[in-house]
Design a protein around this motif. Structure first.
Motif, PDB file in Angstrom:
ATOM      1  N   GLY A  33       0.818  -1.220   0.000  1.00 10.70           N
ATOM      2  CA  GLY A  33       0.000   0.000   0.000  1.00 10.70           C
ATOM      3  C   GLY A  33       0.846   1.262   0.000  1.00 10.70           C
ATOM      4  N   GLU A  34       1.951   1.238   0.731  1.00 12.62           N
ATOM      5  CA  GLU A  34       2.833   2.408   0.765  1.00 12.62           C
ATOM      6  C   GLU A  34       3.490   2.637  -0.594  1.00 12.62           C
ATOM      7  OE1 GLU A  34       4.597   2.867   5.207  1.00 12.62           O
ATOM      8  OE2 GLU A  34       5.086   0.981   4.181  1.00 12.62           O
ATOM      9  N   VAL A  35       3.833   1.568  -1.273  1.00  8.85           N
ATOM     10  CA  VAL A  35       4.427   1.710  -2.602  1.00  8.85           C
ATOM     11  C   VAL A  35       3.401   2.301  -3.565  1.00  8.85           C
ATOM     12  CG1 VAL A  35       5.465   0.483  -4.547  1.00  8.85           C
ATOM     13  CG2 VAL A  35       6.093  -0.144  -2.218  1.00  8.85           C
ATOM     14  N   GLN A  40       0.972   7.352  -6.336  1.00 12.11           N
ATOM     15  CA  GLN A  40      -0.096   8.349  -6.333  1.00 12.11           C
ATOM     16  C   GLN A  40       0.451   9.751  -6.086  1.00 12.11           C
ATOM     17  OE1 GLN A  40      -2.654   6.584  -3.400  1.00 12.11           O
ATOM     18  NE2 GLN A  40      -3.791   5.403  -4.925  1.00 12.11           N
ATOM     19  N   VAL A  41       1.453   9.857  -5.229  1.00  9.16           N
ATOM     20  CA  VAL A  41       2.068  11.169  -4.964  1.00  9.16           C
ATOM     21  C   VAL A  41       2.759  11.679  -6.224  1.00  9.16           C
ATOM     22  CG1 VAL A  41       3.905  12.332  -3.667  1.00  9.16           C
ATOM     23  CG2 VAL A  41       2.297  10.836  -2.481  1.00  9.16           C
ATOM     24  N   ASP A 151       0.965  -5.521 -13.631  1.00  4.78           N
ATOM     25  CA  ASP A 151       0.501  -4.711 -14.778  1.00  4.78           C
ATOM     26  C   ASP A 151       0.453  -3.228 -14.421  1.00  4.78           C
ATOM     27  OD1 ASP A 151       0.265  -7.044 -16.209  1.00  4.78           O
ATOM     28  OD2 ASP A 151      -1.930  -7.151 -16.029  1.00  4.78           O
ATOM     29  N   PHE A 152       0.030  -2.931 -13.186  1.00  9.72           N
ATOM     30  CA  PHE A 152      -0.041  -1.543 -12.714  1.00  9.72           C
ATOM     31  C   PHE A 152       1.343  -0.894 -12.771  1.00  9.72           C
ATOM     32  CE2 PHE A 152       0.509   1.367  -9.080  1.00  9.72           C
ATOM     33  CZ  PHE A 152      -0.432   2.332  -9.394  1.00  9.72           C
ATOM     34  N   TYR A 153       2.359  -1.575 -12.252  1.00  8.45           N
ATOM     35  CA  TYR A 153       3.692  -1.003 -12.224  1.00  8.45           C
ATOM     36  C   TYR A 153       4.342  -1.000 -13.602  1.00  8.45           C
ATOM     37  CZ  TYR A 153       3.327  -0.836  -7.223  1.00  8.45           C
ATOM     38  OH  TYR A 153       2.904  -0.540  -5.942  1.00  8.45           O
ATOM     39  N   ASN A 154       4.074  -2.016 -14.414  1.00  7.81           N
ATOM     40  CA  ASN A 154       4.632  -2.046 -15.768  1.00  7.81           C
ATOM     41  C   ASN A 154       4.026  -0.976 -16.668  1.00  7.81           C
ATOM     42  OD1 ASN A 154       6.542  -4.072 -15.451  1.00  7.81           O
ATOM     43  ND2 ASN A 154       5.036  -5.690 -15.806  1.00  7.81           N
ATOM     44  N   ALA A 155       2.833  -0.492 -16.327  1.00  7.38           N
ATOM     45  CA  ALA A 155       2.192   0.550 -17.110  1.00  7.38           C
ATOM     46  C   ALA A 155       2.782   1.931 -16.832  1.00  7.38           C
ATOM     47  CB  ALA A 155       0.680   0.562 -16.825  1.00  7.38           C
ATOM     48  N   ARG A 156       3.591   2.051 -15.788  1.00  2.00           N
ATOM     49  CA  ARG A 156       4.208   3.352 -15.461  1.00  2.00           C
ATOM     50  C   ARG A 156       5.216   3.704 -16.547  1.00  2.00           C
ATOM     51  NH1 ARG A 156       2.785   5.816 -11.424  1.00  2.00           N
ATOM     52  NH2 ARG A 156       4.534   7.222 -11.413  1.00  2.00           N
TER      53      ARG A 156
END
Length: 157
Positions: A33-35, A40-41, A151-156
């Motif tokens: 969650g912190e990551v 989000q920040v 997928d969420f992190y790879n989309a960054r």
């Protein structure tokens, strides 16, 4: 004095969380969650920069419009003076022109300030992305990461 450039953190992932080591050698463990909050920040800073950019464009439009109206007031004052109409009307037009000049200057000042804010937001976002990017990469590459999270992190970017 120029601040130190951002240095990427190193990260590893295990079943207890994301273990991060800073360039200074300090360590910390983040939860999933912190990551996500870090992302989000970063996204919030980039979104703020985009909002600032559109606001600066609006300020320039307002400054241009006020300058055009002030020029129209100059023409009106010249026409009224040429026709010899009352000084009271000329005085009111001059006050209106002064107010429009002040409005144009204020819009330009706000533009300059917002532009500085845009630059600060973009810099903060880029620095955070550079600093925390390896954390996101470690999470995405970990075999412990769920497919949707990967997928969420790879989309960054």
């Amino acid at each position: 004095m120029q601040p130190n450039p951002p240095t990427p953190h190193s990260a590893t992932v295990d079943d207890k969380g994301v273990h991060v080591t800073t360039a200074a050698g300090k360590t910390r463990t983040y939860s999933g969650g912190e990551v996500i909050n870090l992302t989000q920040v970063i996204d919030l800073a980039e979104g703020s920069a985009t909002l600032c950019q559109s606001s600066t464009e609006t300020c320039l439009d307002l400054a241009d419009e006020a300058a055009k109206l002030a020029a129209d007031c100059d023409e009106l004052i010249a026409d009224i003076t040429a026709k010899g109409v009352g000084a009271n009307l000329i005085g009111k037009c001059e006050v209106l022109k002064e107010q429009l000049d002040l409005q144009a200057a204020a819009a330009k000042d706000v533009h300059d300030k917002i532009q500085g804010g845009e630059e600060a937001c973009r810099t903060a976002s880029a620095n955070a992305e550079l600093r925390h990017g390896p954390i996101f990469r470690a999470v995405a590459d970990s075999p412990l990461t769920r497919p949707a999270e990967r997928d969420f992190y790879n989309a960054r970017p």
